[in-house]
Design a protein around this motif. Structure first.
Motif, short mmCIF file in Angstrom:
data_model
loop_
_atom_site.label_atom_id
_atom_site.label_comp_id
_atom_site.label_asym_id
_atom_site.label_seq_id
_atom_site.Cartn_x
_atom_site.Cartn_y
_atom_site.Cartn_z
N SER A 20 1.20 3.90 -3.30
CA SER A 20 0.31 5.53 -2.54
C SER A 20 1.91 6.12 -2.85
O SER A 20 1.65 7.37 -3.91
CB SER A 20 0.35 5.71 -0.94
N LEU B 141 -5.90 7.27 -0.94
CA LEU B 141 -6.91 5.91 -0.49
C LEU B 141 -5.93 4.39 -0.06
O LEU B 141 -6.28 4.11 0.59
CB LEU B 141 -7.70 5.80 -2.31
N THR B 142 -4.66 4.59 -0.56
CA THR B 142 -4.38 3.24 -0.81
C THR B 142 -3.39 3.40 1.18
O THR B 142 -4.34 2.50 1.72
CB THR B 142 -2.99 3.33 -1.47
N THR C 159 -5.17 5.43 2.63
CA THR C 159 -6.29 5.03 4.05
C THR C 159 -6.70 3.79 4.25
O THR C 159 -7.19 3.70 6.00
CB THR C 159 -7.33 6.19 3.28
N ILE C 160 -6.84 3.28 2.91
CA ILE C 160 -7.23 1.31 3.76
C ILE C 160 -6.15 1.00 4.97
O ILE C 160 -6.66 0.17 5.67
CB ILE C 160 -7.02 0.72 2.02
N ILE D 150 -9.87 6.87 8.48
CA ILE D 150 -10.54 6.41 8.17
C ILE D 150 -11.43 7.65 7.83
O ILE D 150 -12.24 7.57 6.77
CB ILE D 150 -11.32 5.31 9.00
N LEU E 47 0.43 -1.13 -0.22
CA LEU E 47 -0.15 0.28 0.13
C LEU E 47 1.15 1.03 -0.08
O LEU E 47 0.43 1.99 -0.59
CB LEU E 47 -0.59 -0.23 0.89
N ALA F 130 -7.29 2.06 7.96
CA ALA F 130 -8.45 1.62 8.38
C ALA F 130 -8.31 -0.09 8.80
O ALA F 130 -9.14 -0.58 9.23
CB ALA F 130 -9.58 1.29 6.73
N MET F 131 -7.20 -0.78 8.00
CA MET F 131 -6.97 -1.83 8.91
C MET F 131 -6.66 -1.91 9.87
O MET F 131 -6.22 -2.85 10.79
CB MET F 131 -5.24 -2.39 7.83
#
Length: 214
Positions: A13, A169-170, A172-173, A184, A9, A176-177
């Motif tokens: 990014s 977005l990457t 952010t993922i 998030i 990720l 979130a993990m």
């Protein structure tokens, strides 16, 4: 497995943001304009320069993020050159042109102060993380404002728009993990704003194609 996904990720990014910066430099010099709004550029170049220095010389942690920050900082210097070289032409009145340099310096100094305050108040680890997402929200708003003010796709491209979206977005993922609510929420805000920017830029480009003489 978690570390592998995290590194992938970060790399994704890094690649996407590098494309944004390279495209901004190329389009900026080709169209004789700037492609990144000043406030977004100021926050970026200070954040990347500051944390690249901290990673390389203070923490001595030469990982994927440190390499990415260093590359982005060097690319940002060229984007800053396009601002100083071409942006004044878009300041229409004599008063605006007179204030071009003072205004630029005020924004850049403000960006330095904000990034230093984040690091001083929240600590380097937390300041690096949270300031990045706050500035990404500011950047997404700034791009929408630039598109609306110019009323054209000048200095903008779908490559920049899409890669900017994926580049935010990457991580952010990744956040979130780890269950980080701040990342998030701010990441979702950025994603929505970036989708709007892509949508409106596409509409502007479609209109320009229809009006272009054949």
């Amino acid at each position: 497995m978690y570390d592998i996904i995290a590194n992938l990720l970060i790399i994704a990014s890094g690649v996407c943001w590098s494309i944004v910066y390279i495209a901004s430099i190329r389009i900026g010099f080709r169209q004789k304009t700037y492609c990144m709004p000043l406030f977004a550029l100021g926050l970026n170049i200070v954040w990347e320069g500051m944390y690249a220095f901290i990673d390389l010389f203070v923490r001595q942690n030469i990982g994927a993020q440190a390499i990415a920050n260093t590359c982005w900082f060097l690319l940002d210097i060229f984007i800053l050159v396009t601002w100083f070289k071409f942006a004044k032409e878009e300041f229409t009145t004599e008063t605006e042109k007179k204030w071009f340099l003072p205004w630029t310096l005020i924004v850049l100094v403000s960006c330095v102060a904000l990034q230093v305050l984040f690091a001083a108040h929240f600590g380097i680890e937390e300041g690096e993380k949270y300031s990045a997402y706050i500035q990404n929200v500011a950047m997404s708003v700034a791009y929408l404002y630039m598109l609306n003010r110019r009323r054209s796709s000048k200095g903008q491209s779908m490559t920049i728009a899409v890669c900017k979206c994926i580049g935010t977005l990457t991580p952010t993922i990744f956040g979130a993990m780890g269950g980080n609510v701040f990342i998030i929420v701010t990441g979702i805000i950025c994603f929505v704003l970036d989708l709007l920017y892509i949508y409106f830029l596409h509409g502007v480009q479609q209109k320009e194609r229809r009006l272009k003489p054949t």
